[in-house]
Design a protein around this motif. Structure first.
Motif, PDB file in Angstrom:
ATOM      1  N   LYS A   4      35.883  47.692  38.580  1.00 27.06           N
ATOM      2  CA  LYS A   4      36.640  47.252  39.748  1.00 27.06           C
ATOM      3  C   LYS A   4      36.417  48.199  40.926  1.00 27.06           C
ATOM      4  N   GLY A   8      33.913  46.883  43.798  1.00 31.41           N
ATOM      5  CA  GLY A   8      34.738  46.599  44.971  1.00 31.41           C
ATOM      6  C   GLY A   8      34.393  47.496  46.142  1.00 31.41           C
ATOM      7  N   SER A 218      33.025  40.166  42.113  1.00 34.02           N
ATOM      8  CA  SER A 218      34.454  40.030  41.862  1.00 34.02           C
ATOM      9  C   SER A 218      34.719  39.413  40.488  1.00 34.02           C
ATOM     10  N   ARG A 223      38.324  38.664  38.517  1.00 37.22           N
ATOM     11  CA  ARG A 223      38.942  38.090  39.712  1.00 37.22           C
ATOM     12  C   ARG A 223      38.068  36.936  40.187  1.00 37.22           C
ATOM     13  N   TRP A 250      39.924  44.193  42.115  1.00 36.50           N
ATOM     14  CA  TRP A 250      38.664  44.354  42.858  1.00 36.50           C
ATOM     15  C   TRP A 250      38.891  44.273  44.358  1.00 36.50           C
TER      16      TRP A 250
END
Length: 357
Positions: A4, A8, A218, A223, A250
């Motif tokens: 994440k 991200g 993602s 997500r 994320w």
């Protein structure tokens, strides 16, 4: 958690860097259509939508990603879109614009960013949640435009891409005014990244590609969506006040990455400096951020979630919310900027309002 953070922040770094160097501002795109009759940045936004639409539906067809089913909360799209559009003019930037301008050192954007987070939390999980729930309960059973008409999404993608291509061709065919450039101080890649003026259409293509990459990055963390700013921004404040690590998805690291990427771009190009606006602008930034958070929560997204992602999904939510965001932007432009300038001219006082570049 490492995935994440890494994926991200990486996506956010790329996006923040490109937004800052390309001066890619959706508020400017909407505002300038009305204020200066300049459609160039709005055309750039359309390019980014077209690029993303082609990419994500191709990845979906190949089974690489799973596209989200976006419901159409029509009343929220209308009311929230208008309020959000008004708020971004007061705040001097949209959701992503506020993040990347904060990375440039603009104090007013830091104020707007905090109240944007606050407005989001108040609306989604605080005292205004009943209002949010009441307005967003009005939904339609079919959320996509192509689903409503019973056609393939590729029909809309092809038609939209051809339309955007024609608009771009028409725009580039017009005589252009050459802007004199300063003598380069950097060479090679450093000149391109940190000094050369980026064309908004080139920037839009890169933004569209990053928006495509956001989907698999993602979804790799669980997500199931692409770029999103409002909920992740609110989750930062919620995490700081509750300590609930489940809020750190994320999207949170995406928006943090945008600020960091913008800071790197601004420092490298010599554009970073701390700037404190006047008290009136700070006040507008404060209330504009609150309106942004409230409006985006009602509308189900901001100029990225709705104006770039949901539009590329050809959802009713994205296009209707975007239409009313534009109308809200125009209303605020007239009331805050145009009338403010007229009043300043009549009294002989200068008028200042922090607006995106």
């Amino acid at each position: 958690m490492l995935a994440k953070i890494g994926l991200g922040v990486l996506c956010g770094l790329l996006l923040g860097f490109v937004l800052q160097r390309g001066r890619f501002c959706v508020v400017g795109a909407y505002r300038d259509m009305y204020l200066t009759k300049d459609n160039r940045m709005f055309i750039a936004v359309l390019i980014a939508i077209a690029v993303q639409a082609i990419g994500i539906f191709a990845l979906s067809g190949l089974g690489v990603i799973q596209l989200s089913n976006v419901s159409f909360t029509w009343l929220g799209a209308i009311i929230g879109g208008l309020l959000f559009g008004f708020g971004i003019v007061l705040a001097g930037g949209c959701a992503t614009g506020t993040w990347y301008r904060a990375g440039e050192g603009l104090i007013g954007s830091w104020v707007a960013l905090f109240t944007y987070m606050l407005g989001t939390v108040i609306t989604k999980a605080g005292i205004l949640k009943p209002v949010n729930d009441q307005i967003t309960q009005y939904k339609t059973t079919e959320g996509t435009i192509y689903g409503t008409f019973g056609i393939s999404p590729w029909v809309l993608i092809v038609l939209f891409t051809l339309l955007v291509g024609f608009i771009v061709w028409r725009h580039l065919s017009r005589p252009s005014v050459k802007i004199p450039s300063l003598k380069p101080k950097k060479t090679g890649l450093a000149h391109i990244l940190f000094e050369k003026r980026w064309h908004p259409f080139v920037t839009a293509i890169i933004v569209g590609i990053i928006a495509i990459l956001a989907w698999p990055m993602s979804e790799a963390t669980g997500r199931m969506f692409g770029l999103g700013i409002t909920t992740p921004s609110g989750n930062i404040l919620r995490y700081l006040t509750t300590g609930d690590s489940k809020l750190l998805d994320w999207g949170v690291f995406l928006v943090l990455g945008i600020g960091i990427g913008s800071f790197i771009a601004a420092k490298g190009s010599g554009e970073f400096r701390w700037r404190l606006p006047d008290r009136k602008t700070i006040r507008n930034n404060f209330f504009g951020g609150l309106l942004m958070g409230f409006g985006a929560s009602l509308a189900g997204g901001c100029t990225i979630g709705n104006g770039l992602v949901n539009t590329s999904l050809f959802s009713w939510q994205g296009w209707v919310a975007t239409l009313f965001i534009i109308l809200g932007t125009w209303a605020a432009t007239y009331i805050v900027i145009v009338r403010g300038q007229r009043k300043a001219n009549s009294t002989g006082k200068g008028y200042q309002q922090s607006v995106p570049a």
